[in-house]
Design a protein around this motif. Structure first.
Motif, PDB file in Angstrom:
ATOM      1  N   VAL A   1       0.848  -1.203   0.000  1.00 50.54           N
ATOM      2  CA  VAL A   1       0.000   0.000   0.000  1.00 50.54           C
ATOM      3  C   VAL A   1       0.890   1.262   0.000  1.00 50.54           C
ATOM      4  O   VAL A   1       1.903   1.302   0.691  1.00 50.54           O
ATOM      5  CB  VAL A   1      -0.883   0.000   1.269  1.00 50.54           C
ATOM      6  CG1 VAL A   1      -1.696   1.288   1.367  1.00 50.54           C
ATOM      7  CG2 VAL A   1      -1.799  -1.214   1.301  1.00 50.54           C
TER       8      VAL A   1
ATOM      9  N   GLY B   1       9.644   1.402  10.474  1.00 47.00           N
ATOM     10  CA  GLY B   1       8.270   0.910  10.384  1.00 47.00           C
ATOM     11  C   GLY B   1       7.509   1.313   9.145  1.00 47.00           C
ATOM     12  O   GLY B   1       6.310   1.052   9.037  1.00 47.00           O
TER      13      GLY B   1
ATOM     14  N   GLY C   1       8.269   0.258   6.022  1.00 42.35           N
ATOM     15  CA  GLY C   1       8.222  -0.798   5.005  1.00 42.35           C
ATOM     16  C   GLY C   1       9.528  -1.089   4.282  1.00 42.35           C
ATOM     17  O   GLY C   1       9.516  -1.702   3.219  1.00 42.35           O
ATOM     18  N   LYS C   2      10.678  -0.695   4.854  1.00 39.21           N
ATOM     19  CA  LYS C   2      11.952  -0.930   4.164  1.00 39.21           C
ATOM     20  C   LYS C   2      12.255  -2.434   4.072  1.00 39.21           C
ATOM     21  O   LYS C   2      12.606  -2.940   3.018  1.00 39.21           O
ATOM     22  CB  LYS C   2      13.088  -0.181   4.880  1.00 39.21           C
ATOM     23  CG  LYS C   2      12.884   1.332   4.871  1.00 39.21           C
ATOM     24  CD  LYS C   2      14.014   2.092   5.524  1.00 39.21           C
ATOM     25  CE  LYS C   2      14.131   1.867   7.010  1.00 39.21           C
ATOM     26  NZ  LYS C   2      12.947   2.325   7.788  1.00 39.21           N
ATOM     27  N   THR C   3      12.103  -3.135   5.219  1.00 41.36           N
ATOM     28  CA  THR C   3      12.373  -4.580   5.213  1.00 41.36           C
ATOM     29  C   THR C   3      11.385  -5.288   4.289  1.00 41.36           C
ATOM     30  O   THR C   3      11.755  -6.185   3.521  1.00 41.36           O
ATOM     31  CB  THR C   3      12.228  -5.140   6.649  1.00 41.36           C
ATOM     32  OG1 THR C   3      13.069  -4.367   7.509  1.00 41.36           O
ATOM     33  CG2 THR C   3      12.635  -6.603   6.723  1.00 41.36           C
ATOM     34  N   THR C   4      10.132  -4.864   4.347  1.00 42.13           N
ATOM     35  CA  THR C   4       9.103  -5.464   3.494  1.00 42.13           C
ATOM     36  C   THR C   4       9.482  -5.292   2.025  1.00 42.13           C
ATOM     37  O   THR C   4       9.394  -6.245   1.241  1.00 42.13           O
ATOM     38  CB  THR C   4       7.740  -4.786   3.773  1.00 42.13           C
ATOM     39  OG1 THR C   4       7.491  -4.870   5.179  1.00 42.13           O
ATOM     40  CG2 THR C   4       6.618  -5.429   3.012  1.00 42.13           C
TER      41      THR C   4
ATOM     42  N   TYR D   1       2.925   7.693   5.801  1.00 40.63           N
ATOM     43  CA  TYR D   1       1.727   7.375   5.031  1.00 40.63           C
ATOM     44  C   TYR D   1       0.609   8.364   5.347  1.00 40.63           C
ATOM     45  O   TYR D   1       0.510   8.876   6.467  1.00 40.63           O
ATOM     46  CB  TYR D   1       1.244   5.954   5.355  1.00 40.63           C
ATOM     47  CG  TYR D   1       2.166   4.872   4.826  1.00 40.63           C
ATOM     48  CD1 TYR D   1       3.449   4.715   5.350  1.00 40.63           C
ATOM     49  CD2 TYR D   1       1.771   4.015   3.818  1.00 40.63           C
ATOM     50  CE1 TYR D   1       4.302   3.746   4.867  1.00 40.63           C
ATOM     51  CE2 TYR D   1       2.615   3.032   3.330  1.00 40.63           C
ATOM     52  CZ  TYR D   1       3.877   2.903   3.856  1.00 40.63           C
ATOM     53  OH  TYR D   1       4.731   1.942   3.381  1.00 40.63           O
TER      54      TYR D   1
ATOM     55  N   ARG E   1       3.596  -0.015  10.761  1.00 38.98           N
ATOM     56  CA  ARG E   1       3.900  -0.896  11.904  1.00 38.98           C
ATOM     57  C   ARG E   1       3.076  -0.485  13.118  1.00 38.98           C
ATOM     58  O   ARG E   1       2.531  -1.317  13.832  1.00 38.98           O
ATOM     59  CB  ARG E   1       5.390  -0.859  12.245  1.00 38.98           C
ATOM     60  CG  ARG E   1       5.691  -1.593  13.553  1.00 38.98           C
ATOM     61  CD  ARG E   1       7.162  -1.677  13.890  1.00 38.98           C
ATOM     62  NE  ARG E   1       7.860  -2.509  12.950  1.00 38.98           N
ATOM     63  CZ  ARG E   1       9.048  -2.227  12.436  1.00 38.98           C
ATOM     64  NH1 ARG E   1       9.663  -1.120  12.772  1.00 38.98           N
ATOM     65  NH2 ARG E   1       9.612  -3.037  11.579  1.00 38.98           N
TER      66      ARG E   1
HETATM   67  N1  ATP Z   1       3.077  -0.453   2.461  1.00 39.42           N
HETATM   68  C1  ATP Z   1       2.685  -1.350   3.347  1.00 39.42           C
HETATM   69  N2  ATP Z   1       1.522  -2.007   3.179  1.00 39.42           N
HETATM   70  C2  ATP Z   1       1.090  -2.873   4.115  1.00 39.42           C
HETATM   71  N3  ATP Z   1       1.773  -3.182   5.258  1.00 39.42           N
HETATM   72  C3  ATP Z   1       2.930  -2.566   5.451  1.00 39.42           C
HETATM   73  C4  ATP Z   1       3.460  -1.638   4.515  1.00 39.42           C
HETATM   74  N4  ATP Z   1       4.635  -1.191   4.974  1.00 39.42           N
HETATM   75  C5  ATP Z   1       4.859  -1.794   6.140  1.00 39.42           C
HETATM   76  N5  ATP Z   1       3.833  -2.626   6.440  1.00 39.42           N
HETATM   77  C6  ATP Z   1       3.672  -3.397   7.671  1.00 39.42           C
HETATM   78  O1  ATP Z   1       4.461  -2.778   8.690  1.00 39.42           O
HETATM   79  C7  ATP Z   1       5.364  -3.694   9.288  1.00 39.42           C
HETATM   80  C8  ATP Z   1       6.707  -3.019   9.415  1.00 39.42           C
HETATM   81  O2  ATP Z   1       7.305  -2.885   8.146  1.00 39.42           O
HETATM   82  P1  ATP Z   1       8.876  -3.096   7.921  1.00 39.42           P
HETATM   83  O3  ATP Z   1       9.439  -4.081   8.887  1.00 39.42           O
HETATM   84  O4  ATP Z   1       9.074  -3.380   6.472  1.00 39.42           O
HETATM   85  O5  ATP Z   1       9.398  -1.652   8.271  1.00 39.42           O
HETATM   86  P2  ATP Z   1      10.893  -1.091   8.226  1.00 39.42           P
HETATM   87  O6  ATP Z   1      10.815   0.248   7.523  1.00 39.42           O
HETATM   88  O7  ATP Z   1      11.814  -2.086   7.665  1.00 39.42           O
HETATM   89  O8  ATP Z   1      11.206  -0.847   9.728  1.00 39.42           O
HETATM   90  P3  ATP Z   1      12.667  -0.932  10.431  1.00 39.42           P
HETATM   91  O9  ATP Z   1      13.460   0.175   9.848  1.00 39.42           O
HETATM   92  O10 ATP Z   1      12.318  -0.720  11.878  1.00 39.42           O
HETATM   93  O11 ATP Z   1      13.197  -2.308  10.156  1.00 39.42           O
HETATM   94  C9  ATP Z   1       5.371  -4.929   8.374  1.00 39.42           C
HETATM   95  O12 ATP Z   1       5.215  -6.088   9.090  1.00 39.42           O
HETATM   96  C10 ATP Z   1       4.148  -4.808   7.499  1.00 39.42           C
HETATM   97  O13 ATP Z   1       3.132  -5.655   7.990  1.00 39.42           O
END
Ligand code: ATP
Length: 338
Positions: free
Chosen positions: A31, A64, A66-69, A183, A220
């Protein structure tokens, strides 16, 4: 300290399992972040058409978002294996050499918090990213020599909350940098609607919209608040959904605008102890007994986006909106910077 509920970092194994279950697994399910998603899509499709490994990718933005995602999606959508590591786990060049030398051809290597990697490893990474080779030092002092080691082609996906801390030569070696933004509320509503459906929760849209508006622009946090609201509704099954959201979020110190306890205490310190600023982030951090990096990477970007704080060359300054938010009277106009 910030509470578990509103921290933008993943905390315990149960939390990680929960996040894993809700993670979108392809760009089409992801999203928001339309610009970064469009850019990544083009990069992946072009690499596939040319039968080459995609360029190295840097993803920047607060925790949080969505970088890891996205790193997982890059591997999934390009049909490649994924190896995950993080900057703090690479405390010397040897750690990185071990990681790189065990990659399989075409693998996606994800390094979270890449700005926290050891300097010696960072230097080794320059050559690895550019020429797919590293020099391994053998021995010490005058007898030391270096043995070149060829690496299979790979795609590095680095994630950072602090692009400013990355050395220029490292930053320059990424073919693409995607800046993730907080977002919008309607996007978080889509995230929550999807999560509620995956979890089999029947929560009406107005109640989900209220959670979305209080999630600090962060998926997140949205998912975590949803979990607490679900708990609240389990314990109070007769309470109307919209009221249950208010009660659950009040219980966890999430204010109507989504500020959590740490955001509020930073804002309060800025206004009450430093007269609204300007003040340096390290003074703010010391006055709260908090980590300056957390304030800079997590709290500040959100307060700035909310129009409650600005950064000036002389330090951080509270806006008149911040005073209003705390129900305080701003100083006379000639004394405020904003
Ligand atoms: N665009 C998105 N659409 C739906 N769910 C999302 C989206 N981005 C993140 N999420 C949800 O938010 C959670 C956190 O995302 P993620 O671990 O990718 O964040 P991050 O940016 O890597 O955080 P960090 O820097 O702390 O590792 C994921 O488990 C996912 O369920």
């Amino acid at each position: 300290m910030t509470s578990e509920l509103t921290s933008a970092e993943p905390l315990d194994p149960a939390e990680l399992d929960f996040e894993g279950a809700l993670r979108p697994s392809s760009l089409s399910e992801f999203v928001g972040q339309r610009r970064v998603v469009g850019q990544l899509d083009l990069l992946l499709r072009a690499a596939e058409m040319d039968s080459r490994t995609p360029d190295h990718i840097l993803l920047a933005g607060p925790p949080g978002l969505g970088k890891t995602t996205l790193a997982m999606i890059v591997a999934h959508d390009s049909g490649r294996a994924l190896r995950m590591s993080s900057g703090p786990a690479i405390s010397h060049a040897g750690d990185l050499a071990a990681l790189l030398s065990s990659l399989v051809p075409g693998e996606v290597l994800f390094i979270d918090e890449i700005h926290r990697m050891a300097r010696s490893a960072e230097e080794m990474l320059y050559l690895a990213m550019e020429d797919f080779r590293i020099d391994i030092m053998v021995g010490k002092g005058v007898g030391a020599s270096s043995i070149p080691l060829e690496l299979p082609p790979f795609t590095l996906v680095g994630a950072t909350t602090r692009t400013g801390l990355l050395a220029n030569p490292l930053r320059d070696r990424f073919g693409f940098t995607g800046h993730l933004e907080f977002y919008e509320t309607d996007e978080l509503l889509q995230v929550l609607t999807r999560s509620a459906s995956l979890l089999g929760l029947d929560i009406p849209q107005p109640a989900l919209a209220e959670i979305a508006g209080r999630s600090r622009g962060t998926p997140r946090i949205a998912n975590r608040l949803l979990r607490r609201v679900r708990d609240y509704m389990t314990v109070h099954p007769h309470e109307e959904a919209r009221t249950a959201v208010d009660s659950a979020l009040a219980l966890y110190d999430v204010d109507p605008r989504g500020l959590d306890r740490l955001d509020t205490s930073v804002l309060r310190a800025l206004v009450e102890r430093f007269g609204g600023g300007p003040v340096g982030v390290s003074s703010l951090a010391v006055s709260l007994g908090e980590d300056a990096e957390t304030i800079e990477a997590v709290v500040e970007p959100f307060l700035i986006r909310e129009g409650l704080m600005v950064r000036t060359p002389r330090g951080r300054v509270a806006t008149s909106e911040a005073w209003k938010h705390l129900n305080l009277t701003p100083p006379a106009a000639d004394q405020t910077l904003l």
